[in-house]
Design a protein around this motif. Structure first.
Motif, PDB file in Angstrom:
ATOM      1  N   ILE A  65      -8.938  -0.708   1.129  1.00  0.00           N
ATOM      2  CA  ILE A  65      -8.968   0.986   0.222  1.00  0.00           C
ATOM      3  C   ILE A  65      -7.621   1.329   1.591  1.00  0.00           C
ATOM      4  N   GLY A  66      -6.797   1.704   0.704  1.00  0.00           N
ATOM      5  CA  GLY A  66      -6.006   2.636   1.438  1.00  0.00           C
ATOM      6  C   GLY A  66      -5.139   3.872   0.463  1.00  0.00           C
ATOM      7  N   PRO A  67      -4.039   4.278   0.506  1.00  0.00           N
ATOM      8  CA  PRO A  67      -3.792   5.726  -0.436  1.00  0.00           C
ATOM      9  C   PRO A  67      -3.486   4.998  -1.526  1.00  0.00           C
ATOM     10  N   ALA A  68      -3.081   7.016  -1.956  1.00  0.00           N
ATOM     11  CA  ALA A  68      -2.914   5.614  -3.723  1.00  0.00           C
ATOM     12  C   ALA A  68      -0.816   5.349  -3.279  1.00  0.00           C
ATOM     13  N   MET A  69      -0.152   5.115  -4.375  1.00  0.00           N
ATOM     14  CA  MET A  69       1.359   4.534  -3.859  1.00  0.00           C
ATOM     15  C   MET A  69       2.023   4.954  -4.782  1.00  0.00           C
ATOM     16  N   LEU A  70       3.126   5.973  -5.087  1.00  0.00           N
ATOM     17  CA  LEU A  70       4.654   6.419  -5.751  1.00  0.00           C
ATOM     18  C   LEU A  70       5.700   5.598  -5.575  1.00  0.00           C
ATOM     19  N   PHE A  71       5.506   4.150  -6.127  1.00  0.00           N
ATOM     20  CA  PHE A  71       7.247   3.771  -6.502  1.00  0.00           C
ATOM     21  C   PHE A  71       8.354   4.733  -7.077  1.00  0.00           C
TER      22      PHE A  71
END
Length: 494
Positions: A65-71
């Motif tokens: 479980i980690g951060p949301a990620m914006l590509f």
């Protein structure tokens, strides 16, 4: 993981109106949002990156479980960003709703009790979702980077597209999320699990020989996505789940008229695909690849390609520099989307039948938010013995796709799998603590529900639902008291 929210955090969450507000909010919370400008391919690579960073169970390890990620740099699409994992953490989901990990289902229940209907809005300068308009003829493949999760996928998928349609007979509206495979320049297939409400609308329209107008909104306030995942009996046919989203934010969800079909879309969406489900047309999801598979589904396996209804795309509208929101499935994001509304539904139905006994519910990640629920039950007297199993039966009624229920006492942390397994080890005897309910229809994507797996299963989709009663018999409660330790607050110790 468990913490009390400040009034500032709660207030900031309540001010979220769209995805961009949500991202701005997350940017103030360390560890919840990661942004990358590294060039990435939407074909399998993007999902492969996020698998390790934050997809979570039931994605195959290694994952977490980690951060949301914006590509911000998707190959071939210089003007479109892709977001994944917005709700791939129960803590982050709670923060976005101004709630806590433990209180999430109760937050949704309060919204159910104070629903606010959506409203159609006319924007003087145009709706945010219609800042850019592409009308047919168009090629959706060149406009939007629909990701593939694996190299075995039937094709590129939009899997966080919120379909909205209206009953062609009554005019009642419904919103649901379905997997949408891009099949050509202006064609999508849509997979409906039998019984889904928009599929009922489609069937009615098809009987009349008419297409069903639909909108597909992507990139939304997280409250809208969560509200849309409620299912019957909490939200029967004709129930508009956008009213729950209104209750969560205590203001109406804003709708706008579509530009090419008689339908309405979420006005503050990042992207809207407009179209119509064509009567009588079907297409296999893997028609262009022949893989035999669809995409990874919530149980943790590749779904089988199906013959599906077809959507003809009539327009694509979006904001400037739009954000395409997607989900790595299976994973924690699906768990939260499906599971938290399930928790709320179980709590409501059990509370109606036996008030005060069921303290909390957790739709566990191992079941993808659908198959496995942990119920925390409080026995107040000897008269409550056996009621815990009635609560489990009620949970099956509250959510028909539920397969396993684990019952635990009030001293067990349902969000801690080690604590639950401890209860199963020390408060459970297989021959007397297990209840089997054979021959019950469950969710069709469970691969073990097949006559090939067991001769007791008469046809695909039939399951043996099971109750694991890991509660202490009330008469023996003194024998099972946990060792009492001194409560020490290190923050106040000198």
């Amino acid at each position: 993981m468990h913490r009390t929210l400040s009034s500032t955090t709660v207030s900031s969450a309540q001010n979220i109106r769209d995805l961009r507000d949500a991202l701005a909010f997350l940017s103030t919370l360390p560890g919840h949002l990661s942004t990358t400008s590294k060039a990435v391919d939407a074909h399998a690579e993007l999902a492969g990156i996020y698998k390790r960073i934050g997809a979570g169970t039931p994605v195959a390890p290694p994952t977490r479980i980690g951060p949301a990620m914006l590509f911000e740099n998707v190959k071939g699409y210089p003007d479109v960003r892709v977001l994944v994992g917005m709700l791939a953490s129960r803590e982050r989901t709670a923060l976005l709703l101004g709630s806590t990990v433990e209180q999430l289902p109760f937050t949704l229940l309060r919204a159910l009790d104070r629903r606010i209907a959506p409203m159609t809005v006319s924007f003087p300068e145009g709706a945010p979702c219609q800042e850019v308009v592409h009308r047919a003829p168009l090629d959706i493949r060149s406009l939007l980077p629909a990701p593939t999760n694996t190299l075995f996928d039937a094709g590129p998928y939009f899997n966080l597209g919120l379909l909205r349609a209206e009953d062609p007979e009554t005019g009642e509206a419904d919103v649901t999320i379905h997997r949408l495979c891009v099949q050509g320049s202006d064609r999508l297939t849509v997979y409906f699990v039998p019984g889904r409400h928009i599929d009922q609308f489609r069937i009615k329209a098809e009987r009349q020989g008419k297409p069903l107008p639909v909108s597909i909104s992507m990139g939304l306030d997280p409250a809208i996505y969560l509200a849309a995942c409620f299912e019957p009996p909490t939200t029967p046919l004709g129930f508009d789940e956008l009213t729950i989203a209104g209750g969560l934010r205590q203001r109406p969800v804003e709708l706008v008229d579509c530009v090419s079909v008689p339908a309405k879309a979420i006005a503050r969406a990042e992207i809207v695909i407009e179209g119509e489900i064509l009567p009588g047309e079907r297409m296999r999801e893997d028609i262009n690849t022949g893989t035999g598979f669809a995409m990874p589904e919530f149980p943790g396996y590749l779904g089988q390609a199906q013959s599906c209804p077809v959507i003809r795309v009539t327009a694509v509208t979006h904001r400037f520099n739009p954000i395409l929101q997607t989900i790595v499935g299976p994973g924690e994001e699906h768990v939260n989307l499906a599971g938290i509304p399930t928790e709320a539904s179980i709590l409501r139905l059990v509370e109606n039948s036996m008030p005060g006994r069921l303290l909390n519910v957790y739709a566990h990640s191992a079941g993808g938010g659908k198959y496995l629920a942990i119920l925390q039950f409080k026995k107040g007297s000897i008269r409550d013995e056996g009621r815990q199993r009635q609560a489990a039966l009620t949970a099956f009624a509250a959510f028909s796709e539920l397969k396993h229920v684990i019952l635990v006492d009030e001293d067990v942390d349902i969000f801690n799998s080690n604590d639950v397994l401890w209860a199963m080890t020390t408060r459970y005897q297989g021959d007397v603590s297990t209840v089997f309910i054979q021959g019950v229809r469950c969710h069709p994507l469970d691969p073990s529900q097949s006559p090939d797996f067991s001769p007791s299963i008469l046809e695909d989709g039939i399951s043996c639902k099971t109750i694991f009663d890991c509660t202490v018999p009330f008469a023996l409660r003194e024998r099972f008291r946990r060792a009492p330790f001194m409560e020490v607050d290190m923050d106040t110790e000198s």
